[in-house]
Scaffold this motif. Structure first.
Motif, PDB file in Angstrom:
ATOM      1  N   LYS A  69       0.813  -1.215   0.000  1.00  0.00           N
ATOM      2  CA  LYS A  69       0.000   0.000   0.000  1.00  0.00           C
ATOM      3  C   LYS A  69       0.848   1.267   0.000  1.00  0.00           C
ATOM      4  O   LYS A  69       0.511   2.249  -0.648  1.00  0.00           O
ATOM      5  CB  LYS A  69      -0.910  -0.019   1.221  1.00  0.00           C
ATOM      6  CG  LYS A  69      -1.967   1.033   1.211  1.00  0.00           C
ATOM      7  CD  LYS A  69      -2.911   0.829   2.374  1.00  0.00           C
ATOM      8  CE  LYS A  69      -4.300   1.117   1.923  1.00  0.00           C
ATOM      9  NZ  LYS A  69      -5.297   0.782   2.904  1.00  0.00           N
ATOM     10  N   TRP A  70       1.927   1.285   0.733  1.00  0.00           N
ATOM     11  CA  TRP A  70       2.759   2.488   0.850  1.00  0.00           C
ATOM     12  C   TRP A  70       4.072   2.342   0.108  1.00  0.00           C
ATOM     13  O   TRP A  70       5.062   2.992   0.417  1.00  0.00           O
ATOM     14  CB  TRP A  70       3.015   2.806   2.327  1.00  0.00           C
ATOM     15  CG  TRP A  70       1.753   2.882   3.104  1.00  0.00           C
ATOM     16  CD1 TRP A  70       1.304   1.984   4.024  1.00  0.00           C
ATOM     17  CD2 TRP A  70       0.740   3.889   3.013  1.00  0.00           C
ATOM     18  NE1 TRP A  70       0.084   2.374   4.514  1.00  0.00           N
ATOM     19  CE2 TRP A  70      -0.289   3.545   3.906  1.00  0.00           C
ATOM     20  CE3 TRP A  70       0.598   5.041   2.252  1.00  0.00           C
ATOM     21  CZ2 TRP A  70      -1.432   4.306   4.074  1.00  0.00           C
ATOM     22  CZ3 TRP A  70      -0.550   5.800   2.423  1.00  0.00           C
ATOM     23  CH2 TRP A  70      -1.533   5.433   3.315  1.00  0.00           C
ATOM     24  N   SER A  71       4.114   1.499  -0.900  1.00  0.00           N
ATOM     25  CA  SER A  71       5.344   1.217  -1.640  1.00  0.00           C
ATOM     26  C   SER A  71       5.669   2.295  -2.658  1.00  0.00           C
ATOM     27  O   SER A  71       4.786   2.909  -3.240  1.00  0.00           O
ATOM     28  CB  SER A  71       5.210  -0.108  -2.393  1.00  0.00           C
ATOM     29  OG  SER A  71       4.974  -1.156  -1.507  1.00  0.00           O
ATOM     30  N   GLY A  72       6.942   2.490  -2.886  1.00  0.00           N
ATOM     31  CA  GLY A  72       7.422   3.283  -3.994  1.00  0.00           C
ATOM     32  C   GLY A  72       7.223   4.778  -3.889  1.00  0.00           C
ATOM     33  O   GLY A  72       6.790   5.308  -2.873  1.00  0.00           O
ATOM     34  N   THR A  73       7.561   5.441  -4.980  1.00  0.00           N
ATOM     35  CA  THR A  73       7.474   6.888  -5.107  1.00  0.00           C
ATOM     36  C   THR A  73       6.616   7.208  -6.320  1.00  0.00           C
ATOM     37  O   THR A  73       6.872   6.706  -7.416  1.00  0.00           O
ATOM     38  CB  THR A  73       8.880   7.487  -5.311  1.00  0.00           C
ATOM     39  OG1 THR A  73       9.703   7.123  -4.207  1.00  0.00           O
ATOM     40  CG2 THR A  73       8.823   8.995  -5.429  1.00  0.00           C
ATOM     41  N   GLU A  74       5.606   8.044  -6.114  1.00  0.00           N
ATOM     42  CA  GLU A  74       4.728   8.423  -7.216  1.00  0.00           C
ATOM     43  C   GLU A  74       5.378   9.534  -8.021  1.00  0.00           C
ATOM     44  O   GLU A  74       5.881  10.507  -7.464  1.00  0.00           O
ATOM     45  CB  GLU A  74       3.376   8.871  -6.683  1.00  0.00           C
ATOM     46  CG  GLU A  74       2.613   7.758  -6.018  1.00  0.00           C
ATOM     47  CD  GLU A  74       1.273   8.197  -5.456  1.00  0.00           C
ATOM     48  OE1 GLU A  74       0.978   9.408  -5.487  1.00  0.00           O
ATOM     49  OE2 GLU A  74       0.543   7.328  -5.002  1.00  0.00           O
ATOM     50  N   VAL A  75       5.371   9.382  -9.348  1.00  0.00           N
ATOM     51  CA  VAL A  75       5.946  10.366 -10.254  1.00  0.00           C
ATOM     52  C   VAL A  75       5.018  10.554 -11.452  1.00  0.00           C
ATOM     53  O   VAL A  75       4.150   9.723 -11.712  1.00  0.00           O
ATOM     54  CB  VAL A  75       7.352   9.947 -10.759  1.00  0.00           C
ATOM     55  CG1 VAL A  75       8.350   9.886  -9.631  1.00  0.00           C
ATOM     56  CG2 VAL A  75       7.299   8.623 -11.490  1.00  0.00           C
ATOM     57  N   LYS A  76       5.219  11.634 -12.178  1.00  0.00           N
ATOM     58  CA  LYS A  76       4.483  11.873 -13.421  1.00  0.00           C
ATOM     59  C   LYS A  76       5.513  11.948 -14.536  1.00  0.00           C
ATOM     60  O   LYS A  76       6.392  12.808 -14.526  1.00  0.00           O
ATOM     61  CB  LYS A  76       3.678  13.158 -13.331  1.00  0.00           C
ATOM     62  CG  LYS A  76       2.769  13.389 -14.523  1.00  0.00           C
ATOM     63  CD  LYS A  76       1.831  14.542 -14.291  1.00  0.00           C
ATOM     64  CE  LYS A  76       0.513  13.918 -13.931  1.00  0.00           C
ATOM     65  NZ  LYS A  76      -0.635  14.755 -14.021  1.00  0.00           N
TER      66      LYS A  76
END
Length: 95
Positions: A69-76
């Motif tokens: 659920k809280w994995s990774g880094t959100e990017v655009k």
């Protein structure tokens, strides 16, 4: 896509969840949880072990995966909302 992840990182596109419940109630965007299922878009070459040997990743582009659920880094990137995570954040491959 013009992005290549490094080491043991993968780029994941979240798969959208249903906008209605089984009973037909429409869920607004503000009440939705972010999906924990996605499609792998790109993978890095792998991590190096203690001897310097490259260990390839178990996932490949196109795999459907479940991740924490809280994995990774959100990017655009290129107008797409993507997630960059380590392979160890992936819980499993679907199918």
């Amino acid at each position: 896509m013009s992005f290549r992840p490094l080491h043991d990182r993968v780029v994941i596109r979240r798969l959208e969840s249903d906008e209605k419940t089984k009973g037909g109630i429409i869920i607004p965007d503000t009440a939705k949880e972010k999906p924990q299922e996605g499609e792998v878009v790109a993978v890095g070459p792998g991590a190096r072990d203690e001897t310097g040997k490259l260990q390839p990743l178990d996932v490949k582009a196109g795999d459907r995966v479940l991740f924490g659920k809280w994995s990774g880094t959100e990017v655009k990137i290129d107008g797409q909302d993507l997630l960059i995570a380590k392979e160890s954040d992936i819980l499993g491959v679907i199918g």
